[in-house]
Design an enzyme around this catalytic site. Structure first.
Site, PDB file in Angstrom:
ATOM      1  CD  GLU B  77      -1.642  -2.423   1.714  1.00  0.00           C
ATOM      2  OE1 GLU B  77      -0.263  -2.577   1.952  1.00  0.00           O
ATOM      3  OE2 GLU B  77      -2.510  -3.249   2.002  1.00  0.00           O
ATOM      4  CG  PHE B 139      -9.116  -9.292  12.246  1.00  0.00           C
ATOM      5  CD1 PHE B 139      -7.853  -9.579  12.527  1.00  0.00           C
ATOM      6  CD2 PHE B 139      -9.575  -9.477  10.660  1.00  0.00           C
ATOM      7  CE1 PHE B 139      -6.868 -10.196  11.602  1.00  0.00           C
ATOM      8  CE2 PHE B 139      -8.207  -9.922   9.999  1.00  0.00           C
ATOM      9  CZ  PHE B 139      -7.168 -10.304  10.328  1.00  0.00           C
ATOM     10  CD  GLN B 140      -7.007  -6.953   8.131  1.00  0.00           C
ATOM     11  OE1 GLN B 140      -7.719  -6.965   7.359  1.00  0.00           O
ATOM     12  NE2 GLN B 140      -5.627  -7.786   7.560  1.00  0.00           N
ATOM     13  CE  LYS B 189     -16.851  -6.840   4.588  1.00  0.00           C
ATOM     14  NZ  LYS B 189     -16.145  -8.021   5.188  1.00  0.00           N
ATOM     15  CG  MET B 497      22.833  12.457   1.769  1.00  0.00           C
ATOM     16  SD  MET B 497      24.160  13.600   0.955  1.00  0.00           S
ATOM     17  CE  MET B 497      23.219  14.087  -0.629  1.00  0.00           C
TER      18      MET B 497
END
Lengths: 174, 591
Positions: B77, B139-140, B189, B497
């Site tokens: 993502e 959950f999640q 959802k 760097m």
């Protein structure tokens, strides 16, 4: 903004008209915590108009810092209006409830002090008086300072709320 | 279980009838997922970078047979947000991301913060657990609205499906108007499953969001007067000149007035570097001339720039002799770091022509003499050798091979600075780099987004062995969608760097910055994904590899270009130094 030039810092009262939701309030508080601005007090309550709320903020900073704060507040999408009342004639009020001990001086002396500040006695117990005072922050600070030597058991303050005076002339009925 | 063949079938407009005709007449209400896709299509979104998961299953069910927009299945993502960001920077249109709840959302955070810092319009959709269990550690579940609050311009948790369409339209409006930025919409959802209203009403009016675009006329007149009477004027153009699409106005103005122009890292391409007025980039790794010019100028016109610390160096040594004019659409950018005499809040595309109308070319002949002396005495150094590739030479060669016409996308570090210094940028929206946040891992996925947005243009991703490995999983995406990105991997086997700073400021104690032989074989890595891998260790090989790579039009090419490992990036303004205290070599730095 990290330049805390203490010398030029002064107290500013900002009144912010917003859409009433917690995300907006969090965003506004996030500006202060995330960007390191000072926050003395904040009040949040519904506005007469449906779905709106007014946030009153008192903060410390020099002119540049407070200007930045104002700009950041404006950038919050749900902020409709930001007014810095500092240089305007405004009506500013704070409410405090102070429980003060009567053990040292007795009730009459405390009640005389209350009278001088136009505070109301709202609770009496054997050894304490609860006083309710309203006024601008200076007045509330002053009463608390006077009461301190007697022993303040507990205290709660609302923080300032403020509105601009309609009449911006010289007369100021406080 | 039915399969939609491959994750990329959305690419090849499948034969299935579109959503509207599958027994769902217009009159029947749509569920939230369908409203989402319908609204995006209606808003003209053509590409969606997404990754499925539990909370967004209703949206993926809709995408199964709706091919009105092209869903690009990224592999992480974070890469999705960077790809959408690259898409946005290349086109000016908002990039759109879809991720699931919890980890899906938190993975987007780095990409959202990157977009916020560089003012890139993104609209990110995240799934959320159903409304009824929000706050129960389901959950999640993650409070993504809370997490992203400081790194979005606005964000929403949708609690009423009837408001969904409007919220989406509002989000696009906010992301793209005023100073652009990312907006996130969190979709529980149950909102995606519930039937709701779709009106098709396009109008968005937010009374509390009215960016000021015109510019205050008296201020504009004052600016014109200051520039007309300047002896040593300078234009300092930032990312706002690109975001505000003001490159033509800026070029016309600077040429007519014959005022030198320096651009920030984000402003590269806002003014063609082929023009004599161009001084190149300024700041920490800017050109000698640009940094001296900003130190010595008497009137400084800042155009959509924000006086970032990488630009100003030590503030009390920054452009002390100048009167400053600052044009910016965001009032909070003005006076934030540097006090400005003349602020103009407005859209640069409108303000520049307004100044142009009133100003007359100042007499700058002496000023130009000084500038030409600086340019002659302190050009950018491009070391060359036959047996090894110097990184500066590598960028120079890419610039030549592509004729300066490619979209160059970079990661963060030495290669980024060399690319900024040595590639000749003549076109806007052709330089895509994470400036403000400095996000390693940004380059490759952003290049994929840019390439998908501009299939007709050559896209070169100049990256490093460090940054590339952060999201190298996207090789799978690049191969799946046949994206012909040319990855020019500047391989010095270290975090250049970091190593440079350790060498210069930490007595060469190269703590955890050198990969050495622990780097993978990048050629094999490309090949195992089905991409083309090539390697070069000398300039002659590099030339051949580059010309072969440019011929490949249907798959990604990874060029493992082995450069001199100990080369440092100069000029450099050491941290805490003023711009005119820049150093040009290791020797000078160790003094």
């Amino acid at each position: 903004m990290s330049n805390h030039s203490v010398s030029n810092d002064s107290r500013h009262t900002l009144t912010v008209l917003v859409k009433h939701n917690l995300n907006t309030l969090s965003r506004i508080l996030g500006i202060f915590s995330g960007k390191g601005f000072e926050l003395e007090s904040v009040t949040f309550a519904s506005e007469a108009e449906q779905g709106m709320a007014r946030i009153t903020i008192t903060t410390y900073g020099d002119e540049t810092t407070v200007e930045q704060i104002t700009k950041h507040l404006h950038n919050v999408v749900d902020v409709l209006k930001v007014t810095d009342l500092t240089h305007k004639k405004c009506i500013e009020r704070e409410l405090a409830i102070v429980k003060v001990s009567t053990a040292k001086a007795g009730r009459p002396e405390i009640m005389l002090i209350a009278q001088a500040f136009k505070a109301k006695v709202i609770d009496i117990t054997d050894d304490k008086l609860a006083l309710e005072v309203t006024g601008n922050t200076d007045k509330v600070d002053a009463m608390i300072a006077v009461l301190k030597p007697y022993g303040i058991a507990e205290m709660s303050r609302t923080g300032s709320i403020a509105l601009k005076r309609e009449f911006q002339g010289a007369v100021n009925i406080n | 279980m039915t399969s939609n063949h491959s994750t990329s079938s959305a690419n090849t407009k499948a034969q299935q009838p579109s959503l509207i005709t599958v027994g769902k007449p217009q009159s029947q209400p749509h569920n939230g997922a369908e409203i989402l896709i319908k609204t995006l299509t209606d808003l003209g979104v053509d590409t969606l970078f997404g990754y499925p998961g539990g909370a967004v299953l209703p949206v993926y069910d809709t995408l199964f047979d709706n091919h009105d927009l092209n869903h690009v299945m990224i592999r992480h993502e974070q890469a999705g947000t960077h790809a959408a960001d690259g898409y946005a920077r290349a086109t000016g249109k908002p990039g759109v991301v879809l991720a699931t709840s919890g980890p899906g959302g938190t993975n987007t955070v780095t990409g959202i913060a990157t977009a916020m810092m560089d003012s890139i319009p993104l609209v990110v959709f995240t799934g959320q657990v159903p409304t009824g269990v929000i706050g129960n550690d389901a959950f999640q579940e993650a409070d993504i609205v809370g997490i992203t609050r400081p790194i979005t311009k606005q964000n929403y948790l949708v609690r009423d499906v009837d408001e969904l369409e409007h919220v989406i339209r509002e989000a696009f409006h906010i992301a793209t108007n005023g100073r652009p930025g990312p907006v996130l919409i969190d979709l529980p959802k149950d909102m995606l499953n519930t039937k709701g209203r779709f009106s098709g009403m396009k109008k968005v009016d937010i009374p509390s969001f009215k960016p000021h675009t015109a510019g205050h006329q008296p201020q504009i007149a004052k600016a014109a007067e200051m520039l007309t009477h300047a002896k040593k004027p300078l234009i300092y153009a930032g990312g706002g000149a690109i975001l505000g699409e003001a490159w033509e106005e800026l070029t016309r103005f600077a040429e007519r007035m014959n005022i030198p122009v320096t651009t920030t890292l984000m402003g590269l391409g806002a003014f063609p570097e082929s023009k004599p007025q161009s001084l190149g980039m300024l700041g920490m790794h800017g050109t000698w001339t640009a940094n001296m010019a900003i130190t010595e100028c008497d009137v400084l016109l800042a155009v959509g720039a924000r006086f970032d610390d990488r630009v100003t160096g030590r503030l009390d040594g920054f452009s002390q002799k100048s009167r400053k004019i600052h044009i910016d659409i965001d009032p909070s950018s003005i006076g934030k770091n540097v006090a400005v005499e003349l602020p103009i809040v407005g859209d640069v595309k409108r303000v520049i022509p307004a100044i142009d109308k009133l100003a007359s070319p100042p007499d700058t002949s002496e000023w130009w003499d000084t500038i030409h002396t600086w340019q002659r005495e302190h050009p950018l150094n491009v070391p060359k050798a036959d047996d090894r590739i110097y990184p500066q030479h590598m960028v120079k060669m890419i610039s030549e091979v592509t004729g300066g016409n490619a979209i160059v996308v970079t990661d963060v570090g030495q290669h980024q600075m060399w690319a900024a210094q040595h590639y000749r940028f003549n076109h806007p929206r052709s330089w895509i780099s994470s400036g403000g946040l400095g996000t390693m891992g940004f380059g490759f996925p952003a290049a994929l987004g840019a390439a998908l947005a501009c299939p007709d243009r050559e896209v070169v991703c100049i990256t490093g062995d460090g940054g590339f490995q952060m999201l190298s999983c996207e090789l799978a995406t690049a191969v799946e969608y046949n994206i012909p990105v040319k990855i020019a991997l500047m391989n010095n086997n270290c975090l250049g760097m970091v190593r440079q700073w350790q060498q210069l400021f930490y007595e060469n104690r190269t703590s955890y910055s050198v990969f050495g032989s622990n780097n993978p074989d990048f050629v094999k890595m490309a090949e195992c994904y089905g991409a083309v891998g090539m390697r070069a260790t000398t300039p002659a090989e590099m030339k051949q590899v580059l010309s072969e790579a440019m011929k490949i039009k249907n798959k990604p090419v990874l060029m493992d270009l082995r450069v001199v490992e100990t080369e440092n990036c100069y000029p450099m303004v050491p941290a805490g130094a003023a711009l005119d205290e820049m150093v040009e070599s290791d020797e000078e730095c160790s003094k």
